[in-house]
Design a protein around this motif. Structure first.
Motif, short mmCIF file in Angstrom:
data_model
loop_
_atom_site.label_atom_id
_atom_site.label_comp_id
_atom_site.label_asym_id
_atom_site.label_seq_id
_atom_site.Cartn_x
_atom_site.Cartn_y
_atom_site.Cartn_z
N ASN A 46 0.84 -1.20 0.00
CA ASN A 46 0.00 0.00 0.00
C ASN A 46 0.87 1.25 0.00
O ASN A 46 2.00 1.23 0.50
N LEU A 47 0.32 2.32 -0.55
CA LEU A 47 0.96 3.63 -0.49
C LEU A 47 -0.06 4.64 0.03
O LEU A 47 -1.25 4.56 -0.29
N ARG A 48 0.41 5.58 0.82
CA ARG A 48 -0.47 6.63 1.33
C ARG A 48 -0.79 7.63 0.21
O ARG A 48 0.11 8.11 -0.50
N LEU A 49 -2.06 7.92 0.02
CA LEU A 49 -2.54 8.76 -1.07
C LEU A 49 -3.41 9.88 -0.52
O LEU A 49 -4.29 9.64 0.30
N VAL A 50 -3.16 11.11 -0.98
CA VAL A 50 -3.94 12.26 -0.55
C VAL A 50 -4.49 12.95 -1.80
O VAL A 50 -3.75 13.62 -2.53
N CYS A 51 -5.79 12.77 -2.06
CA CYS A 51 -6.45 13.43 -3.19
C CYS A 51 -7.43 14.46 -2.64
O CYS A 51 -8.22 14.16 -1.74
N GLU A 52 -7.38 15.66 -3.17
CA GLU A 52 -8.22 16.76 -2.71
C GLU A 52 -8.76 17.53 -3.90
O GLU A 52 -8.18 17.49 -4.99
N GLY A 53 -9.85 18.24 -3.69
CA GLY A 53 -10.42 19.08 -4.73
C GLY A 53 -11.58 18.42 -5.45
O GLY A 53 -11.75 17.20 -5.39
N PRO A 54 -12.36 19.21 -6.16
CA PRO A 54 -13.56 18.70 -6.82
C PRO A 54 -13.25 17.91 -8.09
O PRO A 54 -12.33 18.25 -8.84
N SER A 55 -14.01 16.88 -8.32
CA SER A 55 -13.93 16.17 -9.61
C SER A 55 -14.65 17.01 -10.66
O SER A 55 -15.70 17.60 -10.39
N SER A 56 -14.07 17.08 -11.84
CA SER A 56 -14.65 17.90 -12.90
C SER A 56 -14.10 17.43 -14.25
O SER A 56 -13.40 16.42 -14.33
N ALA A 57 -14.43 18.17 -15.28
CA ALA A 57 -13.92 17.84 -16.61
C ALA A 57 -12.44 18.19 -16.75
O ALA A 57 -11.78 17.76 -17.70
N ARG A 58 -11.91 18.95 -15.81
CA ARG A 58 -10.49 19.29 -15.84
C ARG A 58 -9.64 18.05 -15.55
O ARG A 58 -10.07 17.15 -14.82
N PRO A 59 -8.43 17.97 -16.09
CA PRO A 59 -7.56 16.83 -15.77
C PRO A 59 -7.13 16.83 -14.32
O PRO A 59 -6.97 17.89 -13.70
N VAL A 60 -6.93 15.64 -13.77
CA VAL A 60 -6.42 15.49 -12.41
C VAL A 60 -4.93 15.85 -12.42
O VAL A 60 -4.19 15.51 -13.35
N VAL A 61 -4.50 16.53 -11.37
CA VAL A 61 -3.11 16.96 -11.23
C VAL A 61 -2.41 16.00 -10.27
O VAL A 61 -2.81 15.88 -9.10
N THR A 77 0.26 23.64 -1.93
CA THR A 77 -0.10 23.57 -3.35
C THR A 77 -1.49 22.98 -3.52
O THR A 77 -2.31 23.50 -4.29
N GLN A 78 -1.78 21.88 -2.80
CA GLN A 78 -3.11 21.27 -2.91
C GLN A 78 -4.19 22.21 -2.39
O GLN A 78 -5.29 22.29 -2.96
N GLU A 79 -3.90 22.93 -1.33
CA GLU A 79 -4.84 23.91 -0.80
C GLU A 79 -5.18 24.95 -1.87
O GLU A 79 -6.36 25.29 -2.09
N ALA A 80 -4.17 25.46 -2.55
CA ALA A 80 -4.37 26.49 -3.58
C ALA A 80 -5.05 25.91 -4.82
O ALA A 80 -5.92 26.58 -5.42
N LEU A 81 -4.69 24.70 -5.21
CA LEU A 81 -5.32 24.07 -6.36
C LEU A 81 -6.81 23.82 -6.11
O LEU A 81 -7.66 24.07 -6.97
N THR A 82 -7.12 23.35 -4.91
CA THR A 82 -8.52 23.12 -4.56
C THR A 82 -9.32 24.41 -4.62
O THR A 82 -10.44 24.46 -5.15
N TRP A 86 -9.30 22.79 -8.96
CA TRP A 86 -8.58 21.65 -9.51
C TRP A 86 -8.61 20.47 -8.54
O TRP A 86 -8.54 20.66 -7.32
N ARG A 87 -8.66 19.27 -9.06
CA ARG A 87 -8.48 18.07 -8.24
C ARG A 87 -7.03 17.64 -8.36
O ARG A 87 -6.46 17.58 -9.47
N SER A 88 -6.41 17.33 -7.23
CA SER A 88 -4.99 16.97 -7.23
C SER A 88 -4.76 15.79 -6.30
O SER A 88 -5.50 15.57 -5.34
N CYS A 89 -3.70 15.04 -6.59
CA CYS A 89 -3.33 13.88 -5.79
C CYS A 89 -1.83 13.91 -5.51
O CYS A 89 -1.02 14.12 -6.43
N ALA A 90 -1.47 13.72 -4.25
CA ALA A 90 -0.08 13.58 -3.83
C ALA A 90 0.04 12.27 -3.07
O ALA A 90 -0.96 11.73 -2.60
N LEU A 296 7.36 25.82 -2.68
CA LEU A 296 6.19 24.96 -2.51
C LEU A 296 5.23 25.47 -1.43
O LEU A 296 4.18 24.87 -1.21
N GLY A 297 5.57 26.56 -0.76
CA GLY A 297 4.76 27.05 0.35
C GLY A 297 3.62 27.95 -0.08
O GLY A 297 3.43 28.26 -1.26
N ARG A 298 2.85 28.38 0.91
CA ARG A 298 1.68 29.21 0.65
C ARG A 298 2.02 30.51 -0.06
O ARG A 298 1.26 31.01 -0.89
#
Length: 318
Positions: A46-61, A77-82, A86-90, A296-298
């Protein structure tokens, strides 16, 4: 990567001695509850996965962290993308952060193979916008070469390239950084960094509260640091592996975001900028006030959001 990082590892030991001498030892917090979830990439792994933001027609980041980095590095970055829709996964690579160890060696092939399994297991639809910081530039090149049908565009954040390892100065830096990384791993393994986890050294990015707590914990964690050092020790091999893949398709939009002024570092900036220069739709943003980590910060997250928006727009120009 920069010489500042190497000096930083050495500086940790000097700071620690002074800190203890002044009687300021403080205990590091236990591991904070992780954000996200554990995703199974194969039986028993297993790997730890963090996906945030709305699903939409935009590509996942998808966000790939650099050396010593994991999902927490992308908290701002995920905070700002959301916030920008944008939906993003780290994620945490095997043995990093909250992810269990993976089979050795942890070279580029192992890391990219895991990433391929993770994107498939995540259920997040492709193709994707790929974003990589620092050493992750090698991972993006290798993944893109192996999975060209999964690429919308790429964002390289103060990133290394396979070609950079052929530069004599860069080659010398890699060796020095590998040595410093081994010392960092030893220090963390015997608990030397625990008193420093809550100082400015624990989070040099400038992360939101929860991601910062994760980053500070990993800063002092022995396993995380040992795995990181193992990855850095294989930098040359990972560069060779990535370099065997073809250059980015010039039809793919590529954005390069670098830290610090170009003056005095023209040669290195040119190496970093080359992928965007070779693209039919390239963008280059030198963020003069940023450092390699604080990029990478705010404070500078909007630069990354703009780069993502650029490469996700097929009609974008220079």
């Amino acid at each position: 990567m920069s010489k500042v990082l190497v000096r930083g590892f050495a500086g940790v030991f000097v700071f620690l001695v002074s800190y203890i001498a002044l009687g300021g030892v403080m205990s590091a917090a236990s591991a904070p509850r992780p954000r996200g979830e554990m995703a199974q990439i194969e039986q028993g792994r297993n790997l730890r996965l963090v996906c945030e933001g709305p699903s939409s027609a935009r590509p996942v980041v998808w966000l790939e962290a650099g050396a010593f980095g994991f999902a927490a590095d992308w908290g701002a970055t995920q905070e700002a993308l959301t916030a920008a829709g944008w939906r993003s996964c780290a994620y945490d690579r095997a043995g990093m952060g909250y992810s269990p160890p993976g089979p050795a060696p942890r070279d580029g092939l192992a890391i990219v193979s895991d990433f391929e399994e993770l994107t498939a297991a995540s259920g997040e639809p492709g193709p994707y916008v790929l974003v990589g910081h620092s050493m992750a530039g090698l991972r993006l090149r290798q993944y893109a070469g192996r999975n060209p049908d999964k690429i919308v565009g790429l964002v390289l954040i103060d990133a290394a390239t396979p070609e950079a390892a052929q530069n004599p100065r860069m080659s010398g830096f890699i060796k020095t950084f590998a040595s410093a990384s081994r010392w960092a791993a030893r220090g963390a393994s015997i608990g030397l960094y625990k008193p420093l986890a809550h100082t400015r050294l624990g989070d040099k990015i400038g992360l939101p509260k929860q991601a910062s707590a994760e980053k500070r914990w990993a800063f002092a964690n022995g396993r995380h640091n040992r795995t990181s050092a193992d990855e850095v020790a294989l930098w040359a091999e990972a560069s060779d592996q990535a370099g065997k893949q073809p250059p980015y398709d010039p039809k793919w939009p590529v954005a390069v975001v670098t830290a610090g002024p170009a003056k005095g570092r023209e040669a290195w900036k040119a190496i970093q900028s080359a992928p965007a220069e070779a693209s039919h739709h390239g963008m280059i943003d030198h963020v003069v006030a940023a450092s390699h980590t604080r990029l990478l910060g705010r404070e500078f997250a909007d630069h990354i959001v703009k780069a993502v928006a650029f490469v996700a727009n097929p009609g974008g120009g220079r």
